[in-house]
Motif scaffolding. Structure first.
Motif, PDB file in Angstrom:
ATOM      1  N   SER A   1      -3.116   6.489   5.145  1.00  0.00           N
ATOM      2  CA  SER A   1      -2.508   5.303   4.544  1.00  0.00           C
ATOM      3  C   SER A   1      -3.619   4.387   4.060  1.00  0.00           C
ATOM      4  O   SER A   1      -4.738   4.424   4.566  1.00  0.00           O
ATOM      5  CB  SER A   1      -1.628   4.560   5.548  1.00  0.00           C
ATOM      6  OG  SER A   1      -2.417   3.947   6.538  1.00  0.00           O
ATOM      7  N   THR A   2      -3.293   3.608   3.080  1.00  0.00           N
ATOM      8  CA  THR A   2      -4.186   2.562   2.618  1.00  0.00           C
ATOM      9  C   THR A   2      -3.324   1.332   2.398  1.00  0.00           C
ATOM     10  O   THR A   2      -2.439   1.337   1.544  1.00  0.00           O
ATOM     11  CB  THR A   2      -4.907   2.947   1.318  1.00  0.00           C
ATOM     12  OG1 THR A   2      -5.597   4.183   1.533  1.00  0.00           O
ATOM     13  CG2 THR A   2      -5.904   1.888   0.918  1.00  0.00           C
ATOM     14  N   ILE A   3      -3.566   0.314   3.209  1.00  0.00           N
ATOM     15  CA  ILE A   3      -2.760  -0.898   3.175  1.00  0.00           C
ATOM     16  C   ILE A   3      -3.676  -2.089   2.898  1.00  0.00           C
ATOM     17  O   ILE A   3      -4.763  -2.203   3.475  1.00  0.00           O
ATOM     18  CB  ILE A   3      -2.003  -1.116   4.509  1.00  0.00           C
ATOM     19  CG1 ILE A   3      -1.181   0.131   4.893  1.00  0.00           C
ATOM     20  CG2 ILE A   3      -1.127  -2.358   4.433  1.00  0.00           C
ATOM     21  CD1 ILE A   3      -0.006   0.430   4.000  1.00  0.00           C
TER      22      ILE A   3
ATOM     23  N   ILE B   1      -8.698  -1.582   7.778  1.00  0.00           N
ATOM     24  CA  ILE B   1      -9.794  -0.638   7.984  1.00  0.00           C
ATOM     25  C   ILE B   1      -9.471   0.439   9.014  1.00  0.00           C
ATOM     26  O   ILE B   1     -10.293   1.304   9.291  1.00  0.00           O
ATOM     27  CB  ILE B   1     -11.102  -1.369   8.363  1.00  0.00           C
ATOM     28  CG1 ILE B   1     -10.928  -2.210   9.623  1.00  0.00           C
ATOM     29  CG2 ILE B   1     -11.583  -2.217   7.196  1.00  0.00           C
ATOM     30  CD1 ILE B   1     -12.222  -2.839  10.126  1.00  0.00           C
ATOM     31  N   ASP B   2      -8.255   0.397   9.579  1.00  0.00           N
ATOM     32  CA  ASP B   2      -7.869   1.385  10.583  1.00  0.00           C
ATOM     33  C   ASP B   2      -7.008   2.515  10.024  1.00  0.00           C
ATOM     34  O   ASP B   2      -6.764   3.494  10.717  1.00  0.00           O
ATOM     35  CB  ASP B   2      -7.132   0.716  11.741  1.00  0.00           C
ATOM     36  CG  ASP B   2      -8.054  -0.152  12.579  1.00  0.00           C
ATOM     37  OD1 ASP B   2      -9.284   0.033  12.509  1.00  0.00           O
ATOM     38  OD2 ASP B   2      -7.544  -1.039  13.293  1.00  0.00           O
ATOM     39  N   PHE B   3      -6.510   2.392   8.797  1.00  0.00           N
ATOM     40  CA  PHE B   3      -5.691   3.421   8.147  1.00  0.00           C
ATOM     41  C   PHE B   3      -4.482   3.810   8.995  1.00  0.00           C
ATOM     42  O   PHE B   3      -4.154   4.985   9.139  1.00  0.00           O
ATOM     43  CB  PHE B   3      -6.534   4.662   7.814  1.00  0.00           C
ATOM     44  CG  PHE B   3      -7.727   4.356   6.967  1.00  0.00           C
ATOM     45  CD1 PHE B   3      -7.578   4.127   5.606  1.00  0.00           C
ATOM     46  CD2 PHE B   3      -8.989   4.273   7.520  1.00  0.00           C
ATOM     47  CE1 PHE B   3      -8.676   3.825   4.813  1.00  0.00           C
ATOM     48  CE2 PHE B   3     -10.098   3.985   6.743  1.00  0.00           C
ATOM     49  CZ  PHE B   3      -9.935   3.762   5.383  1.00  0.00           C
ATOM     50  N   VAL B   4      -3.822   2.837   9.564  1.00  0.00           N
ATOM     51  CA  VAL B   4      -2.676   3.059  10.435  1.00  0.00           C
ATOM     52  C   VAL B   4      -1.392   3.105   9.599  1.00  0.00           C
ATOM     53  O   VAL B   4      -1.234   2.347   8.650  1.00  0.00           O
ATOM     54  CB  VAL B   4      -2.583   1.934  11.496  1.00  0.00           C
ATOM     55  CG1 VAL B   4      -1.377   2.086  12.368  1.00  0.00           C
ATOM     56  CG2 VAL B   4      -3.849   1.906  12.330  1.00  0.00           C
ATOM     57  N   TYR B   5      -0.473   3.993   9.991  1.00  0.00           N
ATOM     58  CA  TYR B   5       0.829   4.061   9.327  1.00  0.00           C
ATOM     59  C   TYR B   5       1.592   2.755   9.535  1.00  0.00           C
ATOM     60  O   TYR B   5       1.552   2.180  10.625  1.00  0.00           O
ATOM     61  CB  TYR B   5       1.676   5.179   9.936  1.00  0.00           C
ATOM     62  CG  TYR B   5       1.530   6.498   9.257  1.00  0.00           C
ATOM     63  CD1 TYR B   5       0.344   7.207   9.320  1.00  0.00           C
ATOM     64  CD2 TYR B   5       2.589   7.046   8.561  1.00  0.00           C
ATOM     65  CE1 TYR B   5       0.218   8.433   8.713  1.00  0.00           C
ATOM     66  CE2 TYR B   5       2.476   8.281   7.960  1.00  0.00           C
ATOM     67  CZ  TYR B   5       1.285   8.975   8.034  1.00  0.00           C
ATOM     68  OH  TYR B   5       1.167  10.188   7.427  1.00  0.00           O
ATOM     69  N   PRO B   6       2.329   2.312   8.534  1.00  0.00           N
ATOM     70  CA  PRO B   6       3.211   1.151   8.718  1.00  0.00           C
ATOM     71  C   PRO B   6       4.522   1.608   9.357  1.00  0.00           C
ATOM     72  O   PRO B   6       5.532   1.799   8.692  1.00  0.00           O
ATOM     73  CB  PRO B   6       3.422   0.641   7.288  1.00  0.00           C
ATOM     74  CG  PRO B   6       3.251   1.865   6.440  1.00  0.00           C
ATOM     75  CD  PRO B   6       2.278   2.749   7.147  1.00  0.00           C
TER      76      PRO B   6
ATOM     77  N   GLY C   1       0.813  -1.205   0.000  1.00  0.00           N
ATOM     78  CA  GLY C   1       0.000   0.000   0.000  1.00  0.00           C
ATOM     79  C   GLY C   1       0.843   1.249   0.000  1.00  0.00           C
ATOM     80  O   GLY C   1       2.008   1.227  -0.350  1.00  0.00           O
ATOM     81  N   TRP C   2       0.248   2.339   0.404  1.00  0.00           N
ATOM     82  CA  TRP C   2       0.925   3.629   0.448  1.00  0.00           C
ATOM     83  C   TRP C   2       0.633   4.290   1.783  1.00  0.00           C
ATOM     84  O   TRP C   2      -0.327   3.952   2.474  1.00  0.00           O
ATOM     85  CB  TRP C   2       0.448   4.545  -0.686  1.00  0.00           C
ATOM     86  CG  TRP C   2      -0.988   4.944  -0.547  1.00  0.00           C
ATOM     87  CD1 TRP C   2      -2.078   4.274  -1.031  1.00  0.00           C
ATOM     88  CD2 TRP C   2      -1.508   6.067   0.166  1.00  0.00           C
ATOM     89  NE1 TRP C   2      -3.236   4.913  -0.679  1.00  0.00           N
ATOM     90  CE2 TRP C   2      -2.911   6.031   0.064  1.00  0.00           C
ATOM     91  CE3 TRP C   2      -0.921   7.106   0.880  1.00  0.00           C
ATOM     92  CZ2 TRP C   2      -3.732   6.984   0.650  1.00  0.00           C
ATOM     93  CZ3 TRP C   2      -1.746   8.064   1.469  1.00  0.00           C
ATOM     94  CH2 TRP C   2      -3.125   7.998   1.339  1.00  0.00           C
ATOM     95  N   PHE C   3       1.484   5.255   2.138  1.00  0.00           N
ATOM     96  CA  PHE C   3       1.243   6.068   3.320  1.00  0.00           C
ATOM     97  C   PHE C   3       1.692   7.490   3.019  1.00  0.00           C
ATOM     98  O   PHE C   3       2.642   7.718   2.276  1.00  0.00           O
ATOM     99  CB  PHE C   3       1.948   5.494   4.560  1.00  0.00           C
ATOM    100  CG  PHE C   3       3.426   5.289   4.393  1.00  0.00           C
ATOM    101  CD1 PHE C   3       4.329   6.238   4.846  1.00  0.00           C
ATOM    102  CD2 PHE C   3       3.907   4.142   3.782  1.00  0.00           C
ATOM    103  CE1 PHE C   3       5.689   6.041   4.695  1.00  0.00           C
ATOM    104  CE2 PHE C   3       5.269   3.942   3.630  1.00  0.00           C
ATOM    105  CZ  PHE C   3       6.169   4.893   4.085  1.00  0.00           C
TER     106      PHE C   3
END
Length: 160
Positions: free
Chosen positions: A48-50, A62-67, A36-38
Motif C-alpha cells: 500500500s502507499t498512503i 512510511i510503514d506501508f500498512v493496509y487501511p 492512496g492505494w492498497f
C-alpha cells in the motif's frame, strides 16, 4: 474567440462555486485528506502507499500498512520533495456527493480489502470524519473524474 472562451470559463467557475451548503461544513475543504492505494491480499512487500495532505503540507505513510479499519492510523513523514500546491487539488476536487456516502466501499457493499483498491479519508475540525474505498473498476459515476485525478497524482507522488 479566446475572450469568449475565457468568459465562458469564468462563468462556469462562478456558477460552479455557488453556495450549495448542505449543512455538513465541508464545502471549504480545509480539512485533512488521507488517500492512496492498497494491493490485494496476495501482495508481498510494499502493498500500500498512503499519503496525507492537510492545510499546509504533504506526508507519506512510511510503514506501508493496509487501511484495514474505518480510519487509517499511519506513520506519516513529511515529504519535503513534494510541492503542496501541486496536490492541493485532491482536496478541492473531491466530489461533494462523496460526503453523503457512508463509510465503506463506494457502489460495492460486498467488496473487501482482499482485492485491493483506492482509499480516501476526509476529516475536518467540525467533527466530520469519514473514509471510503473503491475498486478501480467498481465506483459511482460521480467519482470517475476524481479517480483519474487521483491516479495522476499517485503516479506523480510515487515518482518522487
Amino acid at each position: 474567440m479566446k475572450k469568449l472562451n475565457l468568459i465562458l470559463s469564468l462563468l462556469f467557475l462562478l456558477t460552479g462555486c455557488s453556495s450549495d451548503d448542505n449543512g455538513d461544513g465541508n464545502n471549504e475543504r480545509n480539512g485533512t485528506l488521507i488517500f492512496g492505494w492498497f494491493a490485494d491480499v496476495n501482495c508481498s512487500g510494499d502493498c500500500s502507499t498512503i499519503y496525507k495532505i492537510d492545510t499546509e503540507a504533504l506526508y507519506k505513510d512510511i510503514d506501508f500498512v493496509y487501511p484495514e479499519n474505518t480510519f487509517f492510523k499511519g506513520n506519516f513523514q513529511l515529504m519535503n520533495n513534494a510541492n503542496y500546491q501541486d496536490f492541493e487539488t485532491l482536496k478541492t476536487e473531491l466530489p461533494t456527493e462523496i460526503f453523503n456516502e457512508p463509510n465503506g466501499y463506494l457502489d460495492c457493499s460486498d467488496c473487501t480489502n482482499e482485492n485491493g483498491g483506492f482509499y480516501i479519508e476526509y476529516q475536518d475540525d467540525t467533527g466530520f470524519h469519514k473514509s471510503w474505498r473503491f475498486k478501480n473498476a467498481v465506483y459511482p459515476d460521480y467519482i470517475e473524474n476524481y479517480r483519474n485525478l487521483l491516479l495522476d497524482k499517485l503516479t506523480e507522488l510515487n515518482s518522487l
